[in-house]
Design a protein around this motif. Structure first.
Motif, mmCIF file in Angstrom:
data_model
loop_
_atom_site.group_PDB
_atom_site.id
_atom_site.type_symbol
_atom_site.label_atom_id
_atom_site.label_comp_id
_atom_site.label_asym_id
_atom_site.label_seq_id
_atom_site.Cartn_x
_atom_site.Cartn_y
_atom_site.Cartn_z
ATOM 1 N N ILE A 147 15.656 -29.884 55.409
ATOM 2 C CA ILE A 147 15.877 -27.755 54.725
ATOM 3 C C ILE A 147 17.254 -27.817 53.709
ATOM 4 C CG2 ILE A 147 17.444 -26.774 55.948
ATOM 5 C CD1 ILE A 147 15.176 -28.167 58.602
ATOM 6 N N LEU A 148 18.158 -28.803 54.413
ATOM 7 C CA LEU A 148 19.420 -29.100 53.264
ATOM 8 C C LEU A 148 19.714 -29.622 51.946
ATOM 9 C CD1 LEU A 148 22.625 -27.552 52.790
ATOM 10 C CD2 LEU A 148 23.032 -28.877 54.685
ATOM 11 N N VAL A 149 20.844 -29.584 51.039
ATOM 12 C CA VAL A 149 20.424 -30.642 50.319
ATOM 13 C C VAL A 149 22.347 -30.302 49.746
ATOM 14 C CG1 VAL A 149 20.636 -31.916 47.752
ATOM 15 C CG2 VAL A 149 18.053 -30.515 49.042
ATOM 16 N N GLU A 150 23.146 -31.670 49.893
ATOM 17 C CA GLU A 150 24.650 -31.411 49.304
ATOM 18 C C GLU A 150 24.752 -32.841 48.575
ATOM 19 O OE1 GLU A 150 25.123 -31.271 54.431
ATOM 20 O OE2 GLU A 150 26.448 -29.792 53.695
ATOM 21 N N ALA A 151 25.800 -32.283 47.630
ATOM 22 C CA ALA A 151 25.995 -32.880 46.539
ATOM 23 C C ALA A 151 27.391 -32.833 45.949
ATOM 24 C CB ALA A 151 24.815 -32.793 44.915
ATOM 25 N N SER A 239 40.346 -39.588 46.332
ATOM 26 C CA SER A 239 39.648 -39.113 46.494
ATOM 27 C C SER A 239 38.686 -38.531 45.866
ATOM 28 C CB SER A 239 41.308 -37.757 46.788
ATOM 29 O OG SER A 239 41.364 -37.644 45.124
ATOM 30 N N PHE A 240 38.136 -39.134 45.384
ATOM 31 C CA PHE A 240 36.815 -38.974 44.605
ATOM 32 C C PHE A 240 35.530 -39.091 45.628
ATOM 33 C CE2 PHE A 240 37.529 -40.975 39.904
ATOM 34 C CZ PHE A 240 38.755 -40.726 40.066
ATOM 35 N N ASP A 241 33.937 -38.550 45.326
ATOM 36 C CA ASP A 241 33.512 -38.329 45.408
ATOM 37 C C ASP A 241 32.014 -38.335 44.888
ATOM 38 O OD1 ASP A 241 31.393 -38.508 48.124
ATOM 39 O OD2 ASP A 241 31.932 -36.953 49.184
ATOM 40 N N SER A 242 31.244 -39.144 45.206
ATOM 41 C CA SER A 242 30.001 -39.025 44.043
ATOM 42 C C SER A 242 29.053 -38.636 46.014
ATOM 43 C CB SER A 242 29.743 -39.836 43.185
ATOM 44 O OG SER A 242 28.572 -39.364 42.796
ATOM 45 N N ASN A 243 27.815 -37.855 46.526
ATOM 46 C CA ASN A 243 26.892 -38.327 46.590
ATOM 47 C C ASN A 243 25.671 -36.975 46.661
ATOM 48 O OD1 ASN A 243 26.774 -36.432 49.028
ATOM 49 N ND2 ASN A 243 29.012 -37.359 49.155
ATOM 50 N N ILE A 244 24.407 -37.235 47.228
ATOM 51 C CA ILE A 244 23.524 -36.336 47.574
ATOM 52 C C ILE A 244 23.055 -36.579 48.990
ATOM 53 C CG2 ILE A 244 21.471 -34.797 46.904
ATOM 54 C CD1 ILE A 244 22.205 -36.024 44.164
ATOM 55 N N THR A 245 23.378 -35.903 49.862
ATOM 56 C CA THR A 245 22.890 -35.708 51.270
ATOM 57 C C THR A 245 20.893 -34.669 51.288
ATOM 58 O OG1 THR A 245 24.941 -36.345 51.286
ATOM 59 C CG2 THR A 245 23.199 -35.531 53.722
#
Ligand SMILES: NC(=O)c1ccc[n+]([C@@H]2O[C@H](COP(=O)([O-])OP(=O)(O)OC[C@H]3O[C@@H](n4cnc5c(N)ncnc54)[C@H](O)[C@@H]3O)[C@@H](O)[C@H]2O)c1
Length: 352
Positions: A147-151, A239-245
């Motif tokens: 339903i939702l993609v958060e990147a 404080s770096f980030d890298s993801n796709i949920t």
């Protein structure tokens, strides 16, 4: 019958070029490292020295005239695309090009059309598609209604002068976060519309006009929504980030490009039961979630390069996961975000 080895050349002998060169050193069984070109001749010579073969050039046309390569890796910054690809195609040389394909849609479309006309093999540097995390994520998406993609891609500003200049790099979305856009397309669905906002004022780097943070809302063709943050404001790795949920109603998959995949689901799920395992009242992760973890194995970039080279050697491009014409779609996706950023309007993503 004796077949001479195919000849490989490279244009752009610095940052990403050195990553490819490290890979090529392991491919001497199938390819001859024949020529290296950079506007700075010492850089090209340095690559010849590391390769232990090949000749250094300042002008790629002179290299083509003398070396007559079968394939070339084009590893130049975004503003330098165009003439190189068009001349490469005219000469019938197969090419691998680093992302982003160009600064404009017109240029990338023109190159894609000419690649097709010439019938050459052309691939783009979306090595994340070759990760072993791709298959289980694809399976998760096939088996669950997402339903939702958060990147997010949150980093610092690279120390590259051209990167800070939007007219040379295209800004962070096109230059860097395009990997996230590409993986979202490759694994999930095509975007229908995008709405992007930008903000700056934290880094204030001299002579930089790139947005320090953008957020993009995506409506996908399958009806799902996405949210993407792209920032180069961070000073510390913390404080770096890298993801796709990818979130479904009862589970979610957190895909960290070329690093890991975690699938969160309820340990003993009973169909019909209210699913409360992702967050508790306090917003924390419920301990009852079962987490299945996958780790990156091997080097996706190595596999990406080897796949292209083998495609040229065997004349079969079917195993290439990021052909130029498909990379063009990711390019248009990123450019639509940039257009929305510039106009403040929601932009329809069209590939025609
Ligand atoms: N796939 C990835 O994960 C990945 C990672 C890093 C960089 N990249 C991409 O690779 C591209 C290059 O980035 P970089 O960090 O290597 O840049 P860089 O500035 O470190 O290196 C680029 C090199 O190209 C040379 N060059 C520029 N124009 C040229 C021309 N016309 N002829 C010959 N040489 C020329 C420059 O002199 C320089 O040495 C960028 O588009 C970047 O996005 C991709």
């Amino acid at each position: 019958m004796f077949q001479p080895m195919k000849k490989l050349a490279m244009i752009g002998c610095e940052g990403i070029g050195s990553v490819h060169l490290e890979h090529f050193l392991q491919f001497k069984d199938i390819v001859e490292l024949a020529g290296f070109c950079d506007l700075v001749p010492e850089k090209a010579q340095n690559f010849c020295d590391i390769a232990g073969s090949g000749k250094a050039y300042k002008d790629f046309k002179a290299m083509y005239d003398e070396v007559k390569p079968d394939m070339v890796f084009i590893c130049v910054p975004p503003f330098a695309h165009g003439e190189i690809e068009l001349e490469t195609i005219r000469r019938g040389i197969h090419f691998f090009v680093e992302k982003p394909l160009a600064l404009t849609a017109e240029m990338a479309r023109d190159i894609a059309a000419k690649v097709k006309e010439a019938g050459i093999i052309a691939a783009a540097g979306f090595q994340c598609r070759y990760s072993n995390l791709v298959e289980p994520t694809k399976q998760f998406i096939a088996e669950n209604s997402v339903i939702l993609v958060e990147a997010s891609r949150i980093t610092g500003m690279p120390e590259l002068a051209w990167w800070h200049n939007k007219s040379k790099s295209g800004g962070m979305l096109l230059e860097s976060t395009i990997h996230q856009l590409d993986i979202i397309r490759y694994l999930f669905d095509e975007p229908e519309t995008v709405t992007t906002m930008g903000a700056s004022g934290w880094v204030n780097k001299e002579n930089s006009d790139v947005d320090e943070l953008t957020t993009t809302m995506i409506r996908f063709r399958n009806g799902a929504l996405g949210m993407l943050s792209s920032g180069c404001y961070a000073t510390e790795g913390a404080s770096f980030d890298s993801n796709i949920t990818f979130s479904a109603r009862d589970k979610r998959a957190i895909h960290r490009i070329i690093e890991s995949l975690e699938i969160h689901e309820k340990e003993d799920f009973t169909p019909g039961e209210v699913a409360y395992f992702v967050t508790k009242g306090d917003g924390g992760l419920s301990k009852s979630a079962k987490i299945t973890s996958y780790k990156q194995e091997g080097d996706a970039g190595l596999a990406c390069d080897r796949t292209f080279i083998e495609a040229v050697v065997h004349g079969d491009s079917s195993k290439i996961r990021s052909p130029y014409d498909d990379a063009l779609k990711t390019h248009l996706f990123a450019l639509a975000c940039n257009e929305s950023l510039a106009t403040g309007q929601t932009v329809k993503v069209t590939y025609e």
